[in-house]
Design a protein around this motif. Sequence first.
Motif, short mmCIF file in Angstrom:
data_model
loop_
_atom_site.label_atom_id
_atom_site.label_comp_id
_atom_site.label_asym_id
_atom_site.label_seq_id
_atom_site.Cartn_x
_atom_site.Cartn_y
_atom_site.Cartn_z
N GLY A 129 -6.97 -1.53 -6.94
CA GLY A 129 -7.10 -2.24 -5.67
C GLY A 129 -5.77 -2.50 -5.01
O GLY A 129 -5.64 -3.43 -4.20
N CYS A 130 -4.76 -1.68 -5.33
CA CYS A 130 -3.45 -1.84 -4.70
C CYS A 130 -3.49 -1.37 -3.25
O CYS A 130 -4.28 -0.50 -2.89
N VAL A 131 -2.62 -1.94 -2.46
CA VAL A 131 -2.46 -1.54 -1.05
C VAL A 131 -1.02 -1.11 -0.87
O VAL A 131 -0.08 -1.80 -1.28
N PHE A 132 -0.83 0.07 -0.29
CA PHE A 132 0.51 0.61 -0.09
C PHE A 132 0.98 0.32 1.33
O PHE A 132 0.24 0.50 2.29
N VAL A 133 2.23 -0.11 1.45
CA VAL A 133 2.75 -0.55 2.74
C VAL A 133 4.01 0.22 3.11
O VAL A 133 4.88 0.46 2.27
N GLN A 134 4.10 0.62 4.38
CA GLN A 134 5.31 1.20 4.94
C GLN A 134 6.13 0.07 5.55
O GLN A 134 5.81 -0.45 6.61
N ARG A 135 7.20 -0.27 4.88
CA ARG A 135 7.95 -1.46 5.27
C ARG A 135 8.66 -1.32 6.62
O ARG A 135 8.94 -2.31 7.28
N ASP A 136 8.96 -0.08 7.02
CA ASP A 136 9.69 0.12 8.28
C ASP A 136 8.76 0.42 9.45
O ASP A 136 9.21 0.79 10.53
N ASP A 137 7.46 0.27 9.25
CA ASP A 137 6.47 0.52 10.30
C ASP A 137 5.65 -0.75 10.49
O ASP A 137 4.84 -1.11 9.63
N VAL A 138 5.88 -1.42 11.60
CA VAL A 138 5.25 -2.73 11.83
C VAL A 138 3.73 -2.60 11.85
O VAL A 138 3.01 -3.40 11.22
N ARG A 139 3.21 -1.61 12.57
CA ARG A 139 1.76 -1.46 12.66
C ARG A 139 1.15 -1.16 11.29
O ARG A 139 0.09 -1.70 10.94
N ALA A 140 1.80 -0.30 10.54
CA ALA A 140 1.30 0.03 9.20
C ALA A 140 1.35 -1.19 8.29
O ALA A 140 0.45 -1.39 7.45
N SER A 141 2.37 -2.01 8.43
CA SER A 141 2.48 -3.22 7.63
C SER A 141 1.35 -4.18 7.95
O SER A 141 0.78 -4.81 7.05
N VAL A 142 1.02 -4.30 9.24
CA VAL A 142 -0.09 -5.17 9.64
C VAL A 142 -1.40 -4.67 9.06
O VAL A 142 -2.22 -5.45 8.56
N ARG A 143 -1.61 -3.34 9.10
CA ARG A 143 -2.83 -2.77 8.53
C ARG A 143 -2.91 -3.06 7.03
O ARG A 143 -3.98 -3.38 6.50
N ALA A 144 -1.77 -2.94 6.34
CA ALA A 144 -1.74 -3.20 4.90
C ALA A 144 -2.09 -4.65 4.61
O ALA A 144 -2.86 -4.94 3.67
N LEU A 145 -1.56 -5.57 5.39
CA LEU A 145 -1.88 -6.99 5.20
C LEU A 145 -3.35 -7.26 5.47
O LEU A 145 -3.99 -8.06 4.77
#
Length: 241
Positions: free
Chosen positions: A121-137
């Motif tokens: 159930g891990c979620v992977f996040v792109q730290r330098d992409d704000v939109r991707a980070s929001v999706r991960a959260l």
Amino acid sequence: MSIFRTIALFVYLFGYMIVHYSVLCKAERALAAGDTETVRQLVKKHIPHWSKGILNVTGVRLSVEGLDNIPKDGPSVFVANHRSYYDIPLLLAGLDEPYGILAKEELGKIPLLNRWMKLLGCVFVQRDDVRASVRALNDATAIVESGRSFIIFPEGTRYKGEEGGAGEFKAGAFRIAVKTGAPVVPVAISGARGLFEAHGNRATPGTVYVRVLPPIRTAGMSRAEQKQLPDAVRQTILAEL
């Protein structure tokens, strides 16, 4: 000796997953069929066993305190400081059971490991992409809303400063707890960096301490309390390092 322990670390890390490849496939088939209980049982059995094996082959002794602080009446958001590559297996081995983790996207590209992490159930996040980070959260929030606990390292990356310190705790991790009403459970990890990174990324025997601290209830928090939460949790953890 440290070089041999380091080689053993990587041989074991991937060797376990290769030997238990059939278990991985069984869990993935169960997930595809919607049999989440089988997935949970396989994950609960194998991931802590794999994580403890990593510690054993590298001579790391794990001391865990405060497991009785983990709430039993619903999901929690575990918030831990982050100084070492060891931190993930330490928490997967040391908590009451393995939980999903907000992890950097690079881990999602490692064969076999990424498949086990998805089952967890891990979620992977792109730290330098704000939109991707929001999706991960948002994805992590959905996991907690479904009734499963989650682990977050709110610094976002490993802290490389002096022992006993920690980086800034970013607010995003705490929004998951506030939005879902789940308690924040601070976790202090000490001693891990000194057994690997401090020796040029060579495994060195020693003891690591994981302290699970009393939960902080987020339900009913005022806006002011929510704003102060990241630093309050950081200070709580720093006091235990």
